[in-house]
Design an enzyme around this catalytic site. Sequence first.
Site, mmCIF file in Angstrom:
data_model
loop_
_atom_site.group_PDB
_atom_site.id
_atom_site.type_symbol
_atom_site.label_atom_id
_atom_site.label_comp_id
_atom_site.label_asym_id
_atom_site.label_seq_id
_atom_site.Cartn_x
_atom_site.Cartn_y
_atom_site.Cartn_z
ATOM 1 N N ARG A 7 -6.855 3.129 6.385
ATOM 2 C CA ARG A 7 -7.217 4.517 6.013
ATOM 3 C C ARG A 7 -6.243 5.587 6.506
ATOM 4 O O ARG A 7 -6.556 6.773 6.398
ATOM 5 C CB ARG A 7 -8.625 4.860 6.511
ATOM 6 C CG ARG A 7 -9.734 3.958 5.991
ATOM 7 C CD ARG A 7 -9.828 3.978 4.505
ATOM 8 N NE ARG A 7 -11.144 3.512 4.028
ATOM 9 C CZ ARG A 7 -11.397 3.223 2.768
ATOM 10 N NH1 ARG A 7 -10.436 3.352 1.850
ATOM 11 N NH2 ARG A 7 -12.604 2.826 2.399
ATOM 12 N N GLU A 13 1.051 -4.207 -4.597
ATOM 13 C CA GLU A 13 -0.304 -4.299 -5.136
ATOM 14 C C GLU A 13 -0.363 -3.649 -6.507
ATOM 15 O O GLU A 13 0.079 -2.514 -6.705
ATOM 16 C CB GLU A 13 -1.296 -3.637 -4.187
ATOM 17 C CG GLU A 13 -1.378 -4.324 -2.829
ATOM 18 C CD GLU A 13 -1.819 -5.769 -2.915
ATOM 19 O OE1 GLU A 13 -2.785 -6.050 -3.672
ATOM 20 O OE2 GLU A 13 -1.208 -6.624 -2.249
ATOM 21 N N ASP A 72 -11.347 -7.287 2.935
ATOM 22 C CA ASP A 72 -11.395 -6.002 2.241
ATOM 23 C C ASP A 72 -12.054 -4.955 3.136
ATOM 24 O O ASP A 72 -12.886 -4.156 2.703
ATOM 25 C CB ASP A 72 -12.132 -6.108 0.900
ATOM 26 C CG ASP A 72 -11.998 -4.842 0.039
ATOM 27 O OD1 ASP A 72 -11.077 -4.044 0.296
ATOM 28 O OD2 ASP A 72 -12.827 -4.651 -0.870
ATOM 29 N N HIS A 129 -16.016 3.701 5.700
ATOM 30 C CA HIS A 129 -16.239 5.112 5.397
ATOM 31 C C HIS A 129 -17.012 5.728 6.548
ATOM 32 O O HIS A 129 -17.728 5.031 7.282
ATOM 33 C CB HIS A 129 -17.020 5.280 4.094
ATOM 34 C CG HIS A 129 -16.299 4.763 2.892
ATOM 35 N ND1 HIS A 129 -15.343 5.486 2.228
ATOM 36 C CD2 HIS A 129 -16.387 3.572 2.236
ATOM 37 C CE1 HIS A 129 -14.872 4.780 1.215
ATOM 38 N NE2 HIS A 129 -15.487 3.609 1.202
#
Length: 460
Positions: free
Chosen positions: A80, A161, A321, A325
């Site tokens: 992040r 990616e 993954d 948040h």
Amino acid sequence: MPASSGAADKSNENGDMFETLIRGATIVNAEGFERRDVGITDGRIVAMIAPGETASARTVVDAAGAYLLPGLVDAHAHLREPGLTHKEDFSSGTHAAALGGVTTVLDMPTDEPWTATAEQLADKMAMTDGRIHVDVGFQAVVSSDLSHVSGLLDLAPVSFELFTADVPDDFLCATLDAVAEALRAFVGSDTLIGISPGDQSILTGSTLRDRSGTIAAFQASRPPLAEASGIARALAAAASAETRIHVRQVNSELGVEAWSRLRGMADASVETTPQNLFFTAQDYETQGANLKASPPLRSPHDVDALRAALSAGLIDIIATDHAPHAPAEKAARYAAFADIPGGMPGLQTLLPTVLRLVEEGLIALPDVVRMCASNPAERFGLGRRKGRIATGYDADILILDPRQSSTIANADQVSRAGYTPFDGWTVQARLASVFLRGREIVREGKLIGPSVGNIVTRES
């Protein structure tokens, strides 16, 4: 595990003293089990010593009765940073990784900004200085401007990616032509292209037909058909361009079937995640937003098919993954289920969740090493230094005590997400110590010492 300072026995065969000697354990590599003591110097494994053979070291770690596993390599994580540090940052994310036995994190490029240029990748690398607790490799995104590929290759990211659905237009390869054109940009380069399988036409069409915003509408917009279509398209395009690909997060019976039938077409590997092996769409009823991610959770039948594929050796890599948040973001009210920020934490729980699969008899400990260490290291260009316990490799080592149990708890999570969907799960094993390049960084569930992580880049 107890450690002591001073010489142990006499000396090694060269008359040198190791910095660290770990003795008494059973080593687990992808090939199986072996009884060896491990001599470490300058961050590397320099000797594999037969039990009872004399050796001397400044620090001796008594690991009798324990297993030694290579540090795990998580090939799919979102730390992040930059731009989204209210969700996670390099320090908090790699702290979680260290506590979960993940000594190498491969970070995805979907931050703010996305990692699409050499300048952005260089800036991101610079931000880690003195702030990462484990080693980190970076992944770059394939954008609509393919002229950036050459400059990015010079910085040796562990992968590129490519996205086929559900991303901003600048990073969307929505058609077979777009996928094939993007892959052609990598012809002749020794790199890996990760492809998230999806189908933008299905997503668009389904959303137009059903605007209810329900969980069912979210599932219908990203069905197994889209996954299977994305897998088939990726494999055909990779075969045509003769490029190496890695298929992200398969989780449906139809996707598994497409992979099983077509995987021989190209140099390709595939991953899944712990959440897709344990949870079904029915779990949305109890965990709701905390389990919302893409692809959606599937039916029990799909989970059974995925587990069968795992047991049969059809899945190459288990990754997390990890996509945290802020708690307030998950707790907020949204007009549609699809609008809930997608993703959940996973780095800290990778090891205990795959150990649950071992307890269930679905896989064995060497399979854990194969799918969570050696295969991701090999596929992502780190295979000469990561992913196994052997002479010449980085001394990234986990000491796992099978005589004690451990319990996953929300209160223990150090990710900024502040929760885990696996809260309350118990595993019959305890991670006693984590070593990164020969230095103990975790002891009895606590981070010890300063941040000593390095950036790792793809081997040429």
